[in-house]
Design an enzyme around this catalytic site. Structure first.
Site, PDB file in Angstrom:
ATOM      1  N   TYR A  24      93.871  61.151 100.447  1.00  0.00           N
ATOM      2  CA  TYR A  24      94.628  61.626 101.605  1.00  0.00           C
ATOM      3  C   TYR A  24      95.535  60.566 102.235  1.00  0.00           C
ATOM      4  O   TYR A  24      96.276  60.871 103.169  1.00  0.00           O
ATOM      5  CB  TYR A  24      93.661  62.190 102.653  1.00  0.00           C
ATOM      6  N   GLU A  99     101.802  76.807 105.191  1.00  0.00           N
ATOM      7  CA  GLU A  99     100.525  76.172 104.844  1.00  0.00           C
ATOM      8  C   GLU A  99     100.808  74.814 104.205  1.00  0.00           C
ATOM      9  O   GLU A  99     101.674  74.702 103.331  1.00  0.00           O
ATOM     10  CB  GLU A  99      99.795  77.093 103.854  1.00  0.00           C
ATOM     11  N   HIS A 101      98.967  71.340 102.395  1.00  0.00           N
ATOM     12  CA  HIS A 101      97.843  70.552 101.880  1.00  0.00           C
ATOM     13  C   HIS A 101      98.363  69.183 101.500  1.00  0.00           C
ATOM     14  O   HIS A 101      99.378  69.087 100.792  1.00  0.00           O
ATOM     15  CB  HIS A 101      97.195  71.226 100.670  1.00  0.00           C
ATOM     16  N   ILE A 102      97.701  68.168 101.972  1.00  0.00           N
ATOM     17  CA  ILE A 102      98.122  66.792 101.695  1.00  0.00           C
ATOM     18  C   ILE A 102      98.008  66.514 100.200  1.00  0.00           C
ATOM     19  O   ILE A 102      98.904  65.944  99.587  1.00  0.00           O
ATOM     20  CB  ILE A 102      97.253  65.822 102.521  1.00  0.00           C
ATOM     21  N   ARG A 108      93.036  69.621  91.553  1.00  0.00           N
ATOM     22  CA  ARG A 108      91.685  69.184  91.909  1.00  0.00           C
ATOM     23  C   ARG A 108      90.634  70.177  91.391  1.00  0.00           C
ATOM     24  O   ARG A 108      90.900  70.955  90.489  1.00  0.00           O
ATOM     25  CB  ARG A 108      91.621  68.966  93.431  1.00  0.00           C
ATOM     26  N   ARG A 112      89.048  74.576  94.763  1.00  0.00           N
ATOM     27  CA  ARG A 112      90.148  74.359  95.710  1.00  0.00           C
ATOM     28  C   ARG A 112      91.422  75.100  95.291  1.00  0.00           C
ATOM     29  O   ARG A 112      92.423  75.077  96.006  1.00  0.00           O
ATOM     30  CB  ARG A 112      90.473  72.866  95.825  1.00  0.00           C
TER      31      ARG A 112
HETATM   32  C1  DQA Z   1      93.200  69.686 102.049  1.00  0.00           C
HETATM   33  C2  DQA Z   1      92.616  70.127 100.709  1.00  0.00           C
HETATM   34  C3  DQA Z   1      91.296  70.868 100.898  1.00  0.00           C
HETATM   35  O1  DQA Z   1      90.774  71.286  99.641  1.00  0.00           O
HETATM   36  C4  DQA Z   1      90.285  69.966 101.553  1.00  0.00           C
HETATM   37  O2  DQA Z   1      89.094  70.663 101.814  1.00  0.00           O
HETATM   38  C5  DQA Z   1      90.805  69.311 102.789  1.00  0.00           C
HETATM   39  C6  DQA Z   1      92.200  68.879 102.854  1.00  0.00           C
HETATM   40  C7  DQA Z   1      94.456  68.828 101.869  1.00  0.00           C
HETATM   41  O3  DQA Z   1      95.149  68.617 102.867  1.00  0.00           O
HETATM   42  O4  DQA Z   1      94.750  68.354 100.778  1.00  0.00           O
HETATM   43  O5  DQA Z   1      90.036  69.031 103.703  1.00  0.00           O
HETATM   44  O6  DQA Z   1      93.563  70.848 102.786  1.00  0.00           O
END
Ligand code: DQA
Length: 145
Positions: A24, A99, A101-102, A108, A112
């Protein structure tokens, strides 16, 4: 009146910068807030960033956004993969939803790869690191123009 964009963050993102930095990164949520505020100001928008580890709080903020915000940027974190309730809440919101996601959730673990929130999102940004939030704010500015 200046349009307000909510930037909602789910569980464990309070630890951004400290939590698994190899995935992250080292930037904190405060850094994300500053970057988004700068993009928002350049586009004549205002941004309000919030984070909670509680699903119900995220849902309450989405309900609040119905009256208070023109758009929602959301990183639901793990709730992406589990929460029909967050999806249902977003379906009560009329404005644009992006939406973020970092990490690239598709690169992954298999659990996910699916996000309930994507069924509502007008756009999805994944795998661009914390820059994804500023990119989302740019897109939000286009959608709200
Ligand atoms: C996330 C990806 C999710 O799978 C994970 O549970 C997170 C962060 C991301 O920003 O990449 O907590 O949403």
């Amino acid at each position: 009146m200046t349009k307000l964009v909510y930037i909602l963050n789910g569980p464990n993102l309070n630890l951004l910068g400290k939590r698994q930095p190899e995935i992250y990164g080292h930037d904190t949520l405060a850094d994300v807030e500053a970057a988004c505020a700068a993009v928002a100001a350049g586009a004549g928008l205002a941004a309000k960033l919030m984070q909670s580890n509680y699903e119900g709080q995220i849902i309450d903020w989405i309900h609040e956004a119905r009256e208070a915000a023109a758009g929602i940027i959301i990183n639901p974190a793990a709730l992406s993969h589990t929460s029909v309730a967050v999806l249902d809440a977003l379906n009560t919101f009329d404005g644009p939803v992006i939406e973020v996601h970092i990490s690239n959730i598709h690169k992954r673990e298999a659990f996910r790869h699916h996000s309930y929130v994507s069924a509502r999102a007008d756009g999805v940004i994944a795998g661009c690191g914390v820059e994804g939030y500023a990119l989302a704010m740019r897109r939000m500015a286009s959608l709200l123009a």
